[in-house]
Design a protein around this motif. Structure first.
Motif, PDB file in Angstrom:
ATOM      1  N   UNK A  94      65.349  34.430  59.194  1.00 55.49           N
ATOM      2  CA  UNK A  94      64.015  34.167  59.746  1.00 55.49           C
ATOM      3  C   UNK A  94      63.954  32.927  60.636  1.00 55.49           C
ATOM      4  N   UNK A  95      64.808  31.912  60.375  1.00 57.46           N
ATOM      5  CA  UNK A  95      64.745  30.694  61.186  1.00 57.46           C
ATOM      6  C   UNK A  95      65.114  30.985  62.638  1.00 57.46           C
TER       7      UNK A  95
ATOM      8  N   UNK B 226      62.131  41.484  68.247  1.00 55.24           N
ATOM      9  CA  UNK B 226      63.141  40.450  68.002  1.00 55.24           C
ATOM     10  C   UNK B 226      63.786  40.700  66.647  1.00 55.24           C
ATOM     11  N   UNK B 227      65.101  40.614  66.619  1.00 59.07           N
ATOM     12  CA  UNK B 227      65.767  40.719  65.320  1.00 59.07           C
ATOM     13  C   UNK B 227      66.896  39.716  65.235  1.00 59.07           C
ATOM     14  N   UNK B 228      66.863  38.908  64.167  1.00 56.84           N
ATOM     15  CA  UNK B 228      67.943  37.946  63.977  1.00 56.84           C
ATOM     16  C   UNK B 228      68.513  38.109  62.587  1.00 56.84           C
TER      17      UNK B 228
ATOM     18  N   UNK C 239      62.843  44.306  62.131  1.00 60.57           N
ATOM     19  CA  UNK C 239      62.704  43.274  63.153  1.00 60.57           C
ATOM     20  C   UNK C 239      61.276  42.817  63.194  1.00 60.57           C
TER      21      UNK C 239
ATOM     22  N   UNK D 274      60.072  49.875  58.634  1.00 62.73           N
ATOM     23  CA  UNK D 274      61.150  49.020  59.119  1.00 62.73           C
ATOM     24  C   UNK D 274      60.706  47.570  59.215  1.00 62.73           C
ATOM     25  N   UNK D 275      59.535  47.347  59.821  1.00 62.28           N
ATOM     26  CA  UNK D 275      59.030  45.982  59.958  1.00 62.28           C
ATOM     27  C   UNK D 275      58.762  45.386  58.584  1.00 62.28           C
TER      28      UNK D 275
ATOM     29  N   UNK E  31      61.331  31.951  53.382  1.00 64.49           N
ATOM     30  CA  UNK E  31      60.736  31.522  54.643  1.00 64.49           C
ATOM     31  C   UNK E  31      59.910  32.657  55.228  1.00 64.49           C
ATOM     32  N   UNK E  32      58.723  32.313  55.726  1.00 68.99           N
ATOM     33  CA  UNK E  32      57.865  33.325  56.337  1.00 68.99           C
ATOM     34  C   UNK E  32      58.014  33.315  57.853  1.00 68.99           C
ATOM     35  N   UNK E  33      57.386  34.280  58.472  1.00 73.11           N
ATOM     36  CA  UNK E  33      57.509  34.472  59.919  1.00 73.11           C
ATOM     37  C   UNK E  33      57.174  33.252  60.751  1.00 73.11           C
TER      38      UNK E  33
ATOM     39  N   UNK F 136      61.817  44.313  56.739  1.00 72.78           N
ATOM     40  CA  UNK F 136      62.363  43.109  57.377  1.00 72.78           C
ATOM     41  C   UNK F 136      61.643  41.868  56.888  1.00 72.78           C
ATOM     42  N   UNK F 137      60.318  41.958  56.809  1.00 70.20           N
ATOM     43  CA  UNK F 137      59.528  40.807  56.339  1.00 70.20           C
ATOM     44  C   UNK F 137      59.850  40.509  54.879  1.00 70.20           C
TER      45      UNK F 137
ATOM     46  N   UNK G  34      63.001  38.612  54.639  1.00 73.08           N
ATOM     47  CA  UNK G  34      62.821  37.200  55.005  1.00 73.08           C
ATOM     48  C   UNK G  34      62.149  36.439  53.887  1.00 73.08           C
TER      49      UNK G  34
ATOM     50  N   UNK H 242      64.223  34.943  51.312  1.00 72.67           N
ATOM     51  CA  UNK H 242      64.914  33.679  51.579  1.00 72.67           C
ATOM     52  C   UNK H 242      63.959  32.499  51.475  1.00 72.67           C
TER      53      UNK H 242
ATOM     54  N   UNK I 107      57.552  30.127  59.645  1.00 73.76           N
ATOM     55  CA  UNK I 107      58.284  28.970  59.137  1.00 73.76           C
ATOM     56  C   UNK I 107      57.740  28.398  57.834  1.00 73.76           C
TER      57      UNK I 107
ATOM     58  N   UNK J  18      64.888  33.823  64.188  1.00 76.66           N
ATOM     59  CA  UNK J  18      63.828  34.633  64.789  1.00 76.66           C
ATOM     60  C   UNK J  18      62.669  33.739  65.191  1.00 76.66           C
TER      61      UNK J  18
END
Lengths: 245, 257, 99
Positions: free
Chosen positions: A193-194, A188-190, A146, B4-5, B17-19, B8-9, B12, B15, B21, A196
């Motif tokens: 990424x959009x 926050x976790x979605x 997250x 964990x973080x 896309x970064x945190x 997650x990054x 993302x 895909x 946008x 979130x």
């Protein structure tokens, strides 16, 4: 003589709020001779004869009963020390860490490691600001994947909203899971990424406009998906009536 | 760093896309302001997103090094001001501040961007000493690139002070600029998982496995490199990072022209 | 915080008492020199920092402190405005102020 400011005015430390003995200084204000002055940067509220302040700035001060998000910064002999976005750190001792039994001398990193983020509850704050937390309780857990952001601790009540209505609306409309710590850390976790990003932008918007009226409708508009759902009592800045602090 | 973080990054990033946008190859908004200090001979303020640095250039006359009697001297220093990040404390220069100074210095020096022979006043006795001072005002990631851009902008902004009777009159500036021959631009590429990103925020910097700063010139040649971070990188990684860096430095260079 | 603190330097240049000296005035060496930084609590007028370098008469010191008081009240108004401006905005302005 009398009140020198209007309800909901923004005042700074030292600002004159009232003169004469008709008013009583409450939280965030003080009396000096005939004058009542402000102790902080905040919003003035006049409640009958009491003048008090809702602070707009300032770090989190730990309070018993608060649910917070902490980060493990050290592992000691019998517990973990957490950084909690405050001048004071918190201790999670072995006996409060989990419903499992932890043997003496066990490897504590099996449970929580350095840099882990955990949702914990404050069980005690001493006069010397030593803080104890527990992980035993509903909803208290280690956080995994997250994103973590930091928000102004004074805006947390507004972000949560009456009975959690604001954060629920953000969660539903951005399709994310959100946990708001009283200490200003938000997880926050979605699914992507959009969503979130939308959730984070919305929270930042709430933070920025927390002290303005009509916020819920503006946020509902920002998120799309129709008008905000009904909440029973009146909206106000600190959610004073809903038991959230 | 929190696993964990981080995972997650990395997911993302997969895909594209970064945190905030951005795409993996996007810089945040960059602003360059020159002439922000009235007491320095040249100065610039650079903002990349919320990261902000100020660079000042001071000129003085000094003795040249004995092994380079006909060359001027260039020195680069960095101060990571405590107000720019909770990680910085006042005191003697930290390893990180020295690294930033060295990388920026290397880019300027190795590219021969300043014609140091033209800074010679009297061989063996008097040369111009160019002191570049980088100060961070806010660290939200990618100070290295902001420092490199700021140093160049400040050097471009320099006007030499008047010299009267062998003394420098700092109160009067001439119209003479520094003899700048090249514009070496540093671009730092981070490897996070298997993805490469440029211009990291401080959130992203904490998740990176390794970083490679590549300083390149107008002709696409590389004049400085610096690897940082705990993890290793492969030769293919280096190729990819160099490619990306040279591409982005051409874009950044246009901001200085 | 019971109040904010404002501070200003007073000084003597060519025998005159001045407030907020610029570089040229500070560097001026003839005709009596004094540098007096003062910090004041605006609501009570109490002094929380006071230093003096140079030479000054009692009368001029009294003058300087009175001038400092007026200046600090002015500075405090600017401090208050800067803090409040950060939080006060019209609904329209806030919406338009997206980064």
């Amino acid at each position: 003589m009398g009140i020198e400011v209007n309800d909901k005015d923004i005042v700074v430390p030292g600002e004159l709020l009232a003169t004469g003995m008709d008013y009583v200084p409450a939280q965030g204000t003080y009396r000096i001779g005939e004058e009542i002055r402000s102790k902080k940067l905040g919003l003035v509220t006049v409640d009958g004869r009491a003048i008090k302040l809702i602070p707009l700035s300032g770090r989190y001060l730990p309070k018993r009963g608060d649910t917070i998000i902490g980060r493990v910064e050290d592992i000691a002999m019998s517990g973990w020390r957490l950084s909690i976005n405050s001048p004071y750190s918190a201790m999670l001792s072995m006996k409060d860490a989990t419903s499992e039994f932890i043997a003496r001398g066990a490897d504590l990193t099996r449970y929580y490691e350095l840099e882990d983020y955990i949702v914990a509850k404050i069980i005690n704050v001493t006069s010397q600001k030593l803080v104890d937390v527990t992980m035993k309780g509903p909803g208290l857990r280690k956080l995994s994947a997250g994103r973590i952001i930091e928000v102004n601790t004074n805006k947390v009540p507004r972000i949560i909203g009456k009975q959690g209505s604001m954060v629920s609306m953000v969660k539903t409309r951005t399709n994310t899971n959100i946990i708001v710590g009283q200490n200003g850390l938000v997880w926050i976790k979605g699914n992507d990424p959009k969503s979130e990003l939308l959730a984070i932008e919305t929270i930042r918007l709430i933070e920025k406009e927390a002290h303005l009226p009509g916020l819920t409708d503006r946020i509902a508009k920002h998120l799309g998906g129709g008008a905000a759902p009904e909440v029973r009592a009146e909206e106000n800045m600190a959610g004073e009536d809903d038991g959230l602090q | 760093m929190n696993k964990g973080l981080k995972s997650h990054i990395i997911k993302s990033l997969g895909t594209g896309i970064r945190g905030d946008g951005r795409s993996l190859e996007d810089y945040r908004e960059i602003t360059i302001e020159k002439g922000v200090s009235s007491t320095a001979e040249g100065s610039a303020r650079v903002k990349i997103g919320d990261t902000e640095v100020i660079v000042g250039v001071k000129l003085s006359i000094d003795k040249p090094f004995s092994d380079r009697p006909d060359e001027g001297i260039v020195m680069v220093g960095t101060e990571l001001l405590a107000m720019s990040s909770p990680e910085f404390e006042s005191g003697p220069p930290s390893i990180w501040s020295i690294e930033i100074a060295r990388v920026t210095d290397r880019g300027i020096r190795e590219s021969k961007s300043i014609d140091v022979k033209a800074l010679c006043i009297t061989p063996g006795e008097k040369v111009w000493l160019v002191s570049v001072d980088i100060c961070t005002l806010n660290d939200d990631g990618n100070i290295l690139d902001a420092a490199s851009l700021g140093a160049l902008a400040a050097l471009q902004d320099v006007r030499l002070p008047k010299v009267e009777d062998n003394l420098v009159n700092y109160k009067e500036k001439t119209d003479e600029k520094l003899p700048l021959q090249k514009l070496p631009i540093g671009v730092t590429v981070l490897k996070v998982g298997n993805e490469f990103i440029v211009d990291p925020t401080s959130e992203e910097e904490k998740m990176a496995d390794s970083r490679l700063t590549i300083t390149s010139m107008e002709d696409g040649h590389i004049c400085a490199m610096q690897k940082g971070g705990d993890a290793q990188i492969t030769a293919e990684d280096v190729e990819k990072m160099v490619e990306l860096s040279i591409k982005k430095s051409a874009e950044l260079r246009r901001l200085l022209e | 915080m019971k109040d904010m603190v404002a501070a200003v330097s007073a000084g003597i240049v060519d025998g005159s008492v001045l407030i907020d000296l610029d570089y040229k005035e500070e560097a001026h060496e003839e005709g009596g020199v004094a540098d007096i930084p003062v910090a004041m609590i605006p609501s009570t007028g109490e002094i929380s920092l006071l230093q003096m370098d140079g030479v000054i008469s009692k009368e001029n010191l009294k003058k300087a402190i009175a001038m400092v008081k007026t200046a600090c009240i002015k500075i405090n108004e600017a401090q208050k405005k800067a803090l409040k401006d950060k939080y006060i905005c019209d609904v329209q302005n806030c919406d338009g102020d997206k980064k």
